[in-house]
Design an enzyme around this catalytic site. Structure first.
Site, short mmCIF file in Angstrom:
data_model
loop_
_atom_site.label_atom_id
_atom_site.label_comp_id
_atom_site.label_asym_id
_atom_site.label_seq_id
_atom_site.Cartn_x
_atom_site.Cartn_y
_atom_site.Cartn_z
N ASP A 100 1.09 -1.47 -0.19
CA ASP A 100 0.53 0.00 0.05
C ASP A 100 1.05 1.76 0.08
OD1 ASP A 100 -2.38 -1.94 0.68
OD2 ASP A 100 -1.47 -1.69 2.71
N HIS A 105 -3.80 -1.92 -7.26
CA HIS A 105 -3.12 -0.26 -7.38
C HIS A 105 -3.83 1.13 -7.59
CE1 HIS A 105 0.92 -3.36 -8.19
NE2 HIS A 105 0.41 -3.55 -6.66
#
Length: 434
Positions: A16, A44
């Site tokens: 992340d 993503h």
């Protein structure tokens, strides 16, 4: 013609970190973007012109018109998730997605029985949950190692595939029924999925390794896109609270089918603070209003699962481990703007260990990390906004001092600074392709 320079982008923390935006930004100069590990268990997020797109399997370069994208053999592929993503991109007006996407024939497939077992196991763990996304990633990698995987190439030979499927289901259904008290998966149901997806997947199957090597010989730059983060790596992460694949830069070689000499520059993506999703040790985790503020300003919720991320101070000792195991050439610091307004900033430079010892690098394995007590250096924060700043000189003095200290403690240079989610909100100190 001289070989082109190639870049590997990896997450240098617990995932992340903002890899999607940076891959999308770097893709401007690439002749191909390659996923080399993981599955559709992490999203993503890309923001272009204020429009948000979340990709899970397809490389983040797909939004660039005419750019070829590849899924290498290190990736486990859910055909249904892949086609769903393609349909979303088509609906959003992205051109020729299926014509530009190539899938290695050796990619293991994620099928309904993988998901059934993944979810049944996690439910059986009770309080000992690992935090799996329940998308079948782990069982699919198990099949690969146990040499019983159904792979992308098998979609081209449905008559042989049914034989393999019967053998695999005999193994899975014993576990589902007798170990986890769950219902069996029927071969007919799996074949129905396969027959539905095969006609669309088959034309995308190609010798990815060969195409990438040819592109490189022809002087095209390649961009290798990692998923998850180095501290979730199956070997070097906080085991067993890890993912099922190798998330390191070195995995790009095996997972894409290129020699290690083709990996020229390793860009480590690093958040300006630290986050972790799911279970596992997290030495610098914050349980106060500072942590809550980071989570709120940073919108720290998983793009695939929606799960809240745990937030903490920047952990330079953990990053040192990541730099070591990846050979990071330069760092991209993301979400610097989320630190705006934090009055006093702590940087973890090492840990106190049981028995009075100290270390300046993250130990291996969760048992060792659980015992670590962070040693902090304190720095003054900044009140000025860094949102959307595009020049290093325009950053507040204390923000520049923070970046400089990160470089000094970690031993790697800052190459890029991200000051917002949009492609344009980027400060470049050294271009990885240069």
């Amino acid at each position: 013609m001289a070989m082109a320079k190639n870049v590997v982008v990896i997450g240098a923390q617990w995932g992340d970190e903002g890899k999607g935006k940076i891959v999308d930004w770097l893709a401007e100069e690439a002749g191909g973007v390659v996923r080399f590990q993981g599955g559709h268990n992490a999203g993503h997020t890309l923001v272009v012109g204020g429009k948000k797109t979340i990709l899970r399997l397809i490389p983040s370069g797909i939004l660039h018109e005419g750019l070829d994208c590849f899924i290498g053999s290190g990736v486990v592929v859910s055909p249904e998730a892949l086609l769903g993503e393609i349909d979303e991109l088509n609906a959003a007006g992205v051109k020729n997605v299926e014509g530009r996407l190539k899938i290695a024939p050796t990619c293991p497939l994620i099928l309904p029985y993988h998901i059934a077992l993944d979810q049944a196991r996690e439910a059986s763990r009770g309080k000992g949950k690992i935090g799996t996304t329940g998308r079948g990633i782990g069982p699919a990698y198990e099949d690969k190692v146990a040499r019983r995987a159904i792979r992308a190439a098998d979609l081209l030979h449905p008559e042989k595939l049914r034989e393999k499927l019967d053998a695999v289901l005999a193994y899975y259904n014993v576990q589902l029924q007798y170990l986890h008290n769950a219902g069996p998966v029927k071969a007919e149901d799996v074949m129905a999925v396969i027959e539905k997806v095969a006609p669309r997947i088959a034309p995308m199957i190609a010798d990815v390794s060969r195409v990438l090597n040819e592109k490189n010989k022809n002087g095209e730059k390649l961009l290798f896109e990692g998923a998850q983060g180095a501290l979730l790596d199956i070997d070097y992460g906080t085991y067993p609270f890890v993912t099922s694949s190798n998330c390191l830069a070195g995995a790009a070689s095996a997972g894409a089918g290129v020699g290690p000499q083709m990996l020229d520059y390793v860009l480590g993506i690093v958040k300006a603070y630290t986050t972790r999703v799911g279970s596992g040790p997290f030495p610098t985790e914050l349980f106060d209003e500072v942590g809550a503020g980071l989570a709120e300003r940073g919108h720290e919720f998983g793009s695939v699962t929606g799960r809240a991320r745990r937030c903490g101070w920047f952990d330079a000792a953990a990053l040192k481990r990541s730099i070591q195991i990846n050979g990071i050439s330069g760092m991209c610091i993301t979400k610097l703007d989320v630190m705006d307004g934090v009055e006093t900033i702590n940087i973890c430079v090492g840990y106190e260990l049981p028995g009075g010892g100290k270390t300046d690098i993250l130990p291996c394995g969760s048992d060792a990390v659980e015992t670590c007590k962070p040693i902090y250096e304190t720095m003054p924060g900044w009140r000025e906004s860094t949102v959307g700043v595009k020049s290093y000189d325009a950053l507040p003095a204390n923000a520049k001092a923070y970046l400089k200290r990160i470089e000094e403690v970690c031993g790697a240079p800052v190459a890029i600074v991200s000051t917002g989610p949009d492609r344009e909100e980027t400060i470049v100190l050294h271009h990885p392709f240069a």
